[in-house]
Design an enzyme around this catalytic site. Sequence first.
Site, mmCIF file in Angstrom:
data_model
loop_
_atom_site.group_PDB
_atom_site.id
_atom_site.type_symbol
_atom_site.label_atom_id
_atom_site.label_comp_id
_atom_site.label_asym_id
_atom_site.label_seq_id
_atom_site.Cartn_x
_atom_site.Cartn_y
_atom_site.Cartn_z
ATOM 1 C CG ASN A 237 11.840 -15.730 9.855
ATOM 2 O OD1 ASN A 237 12.591 -15.535 8.904
ATOM 3 N ND2 ASN A 237 11.430 -14.527 10.518
ATOM 4 N NE ARG B 241 19.697 -16.173 -2.071
ATOM 5 C CZ ARG B 241 18.699 -15.567 -1.483
ATOM 6 N NH1 ARG B 241 17.471 -15.733 -2.042
ATOM 7 N NH2 ARG B 241 18.918 -14.972 -0.402
ATOM 8 C CG ASP C 44 15.318 -15.746 11.583
ATOM 9 O OD1 ASP C 44 14.441 -15.980 10.641
ATOM 10 O OD2 ASP C 44 16.703 -15.341 11.268
ATOM 11 C CB THR D 246 9.015 -13.536 3.428
ATOM 12 O OG1 THR D 246 10.244 -13.939 4.283
ATOM 13 C CG2 THR D 246 8.507 -12.266 4.153
ATOM 14 C CD GLU E 190 14.830 -11.447 9.621
ATOM 15 O OE1 GLU E 190 14.784 -11.731 8.165
ATOM 16 O OE2 GLU E 190 14.096 -12.665 10.236
ATOM 17 N N GLY F 16 11.553 -9.941 4.054
ATOM 18 C CA GLY F 16 11.105 -8.916 4.787
ATOM 19 C C GLY F 16 10.707 -9.327 6.154
ATOM 20 C CG MET G 26 23.251 5.117 7.958
ATOM 21 S SD MET G 26 22.977 3.736 8.855
ATOM 22 C CE MET G 26 22.559 4.798 10.411
ATOM 23 C CD GLU H 46 23.470 -14.444 -0.732
ATOM 24 O OE1 GLU H 46 22.098 -14.760 -1.243
ATOM 25 O OE2 GLU H 46 23.881 -14.132 0.023
ATOM 26 C CE LYS I 2 17.716 -18.582 8.759
ATOM 27 N NZ LYS I 2 17.109 -17.667 9.212
HETATM 28 CA CA CA Z 1 14.706 -14.521 8.636
#
Ligand code: CA
Length: 700
Positions: free
Chosen positions: A289, A148, A334, A269, A210, A208, A670, A96, A361
Amino acid sequence: MNRRVKFACLLLAGCFVFQPNTEAQKKSAASPRQKPAAKIDDAALKNAEARTGEWITHGRNYAETRFSPLKQINDASVKDLGLAWTFDTQTDRGLEATPIIVDGVMFTTGSWSIVFAIDARTGKQLWTWDPKVPHSAGAKACCDVVNRGVAVYKGRVYVGTLDGRLAALDAATGALVWQVVTVDQTKPYTITAAPRVVKGKVLIGNGGGEYGMRGYFSAYDAATGKMAWRFYTVPGDPNEVVPATMKPAMDKAAQTWTGEWWKVGGGGTVWDSMAYDPELDLLYVGVGNGSPWNQHVRSPGGGDNLYLSSILAVRPETGELVWHYQTTPGDTWDFTATQHIVLADLTINGRQRKALMQAPKNGFFYVLDRATGELISAEAYVTVTWAKGVDKKTGRPIETVGVRYKDAPIGMQPGPLGGHNWQPMSFNPATGLVYIPAQETMFGYAQQKNFKFDKNGKWNTGVDFAIVKDPPTALPTGHLLAWDPVTQKERWRVPYIVMWNGGTLTTAGNLVFQGTADGRFVAYSADKGAKLWEVTVGTGVIASPVTYEIDGTQYVSIMVGWGGAFALTGGSLGLPVTPGRLLTFALNGKQKVPVAVAKPLAPPAVIESKASAELIGKGGDLFARSCAVCHGIAALGGGGVLPDLRYSSPATFNSFQKIVLDGALASEGMPGFKQTLTAEDVDAIRAYVVSRRNELAVKK
Ligand code: CA
């Protein structure tokens, strides 16, 4: 032939050589002994526009227009554009970054925050710096292990790493000068944004939102790495001591929250956009968000929840808040306002306005007065069903009844991936148009029953993802949108078969460049949107192109590597993801564009299963809630970026409990789900994935 080019050609088989124009050669900036970026100081950054052949800061200038005055490559000559050189990042995750080009050197980043310094004429690597981010940190990254790009200042290169460090490197050698940890590394904070440097301070936020984090951004002394100030975007525990400069902003914000939001993070954030106006001395920052997404669990009595989904204007020296504009009061979807911010002076209704533009968004294109934060105009730039419009007097969206999904689920547009995401837009002063990588997204929101905050690094949204669990009948579409910010109207568009296309670059050559999710790199005329040139690159492109000039030759570069949030949720056209590359084009470039070819997977062998339909159904719900954000909706695979679980080996299926519950693969990113799932739950998820695999095995 320039001696340096000749030498590079001896090293690089098949190197294509340009005949530099002698006039420009004399002006060639880079002397081999001069440390790259040594002269990039405050004055240089303020006048980045004047360095026509370079790209010295993330959005090319403090206004972040991503407009270049170069025009050797133009609407007439672009047909002769060809590949000059390629650089292999040797990574297999999303790319990105926006490269920085200064003094003949290109600085860019790959996945896992690895930094590369490259000879911008030839593509030869000068140095690389690997911050050695532990791969377990991948689990803390909602949206892929991307980065980025870097900032440059006074002979140093600054980068934020996925595990929350900010590092200063020597621009000549890549040697580490200092690094500081900017987050609590026991928490799921990540950095994916490019730092910006303003008045000797390096500015960086984090992600962070989410995971239940509290957002902030900080300023560090560029010379020493000492923190100068930190701005929390949402209030914390009321007992917390707040520095005097931040107190007025925090007190004001605290009045707009209810309940005990600090126990679940709050969100907000600052994970991407910033811009700066040196005349007004205002730093603009886009805020993310709410966390959890669902406001009923985050701030149960409602409220605007400042400064979520807001654009903030602060003093770069102190972090003191001057004004704020909240695009989505009381966010519960969000809807970040972290999307790219562009500053431009526009004539609106006969009046010269110092404008700030953003397409966040939530689907409305905002034009604000950047001196005061006053709303000038806001209109929908994609299909918007969640609100009827923006009230011009109050600046607030006029919400559609039921969109807060308190009593019943709601399907609406846009969804959490937004009408526009992080992929930067650009502004061309000649056409007066903004070029937006727009997308038509939708989502079904429903309250998650019995929500419990999981502080162990899992998604905390308070939204029940199990209502979005069936395989999609079609992928959401996207388009390149040429938007007139003065009239707030579409001028033209180029439709794409799928969303999640790359950021845009526009030039004085009447061009707009964009990479696409369907694996192409394309040039359009900036005034009319006519397709003038394209190449197939074989891999989905999400990054933004840049352009620069050395020794009289104009180049266009783009990083090519599919990934990011949409990819992880299963968004994929089946194109190969690897290898990650940087491609650089020039007129009459003669190299062949390397096109990766997908190797079709052999159908997996059937795994016998006696699971009941009920168990599989339960597993499907659990998969949607806990697994789909990384391994794809309906187990369609993480966009080719993360393993498609349907093709897992029988050994993996035999170790399912150890992997999913106990975290046997935690070091590879994971995480174990012991805190949220039971052994019975994991059996159900296994039964679901096996059933999805067997459908595939039978079909073939
Ligand atoms: Ca988000």
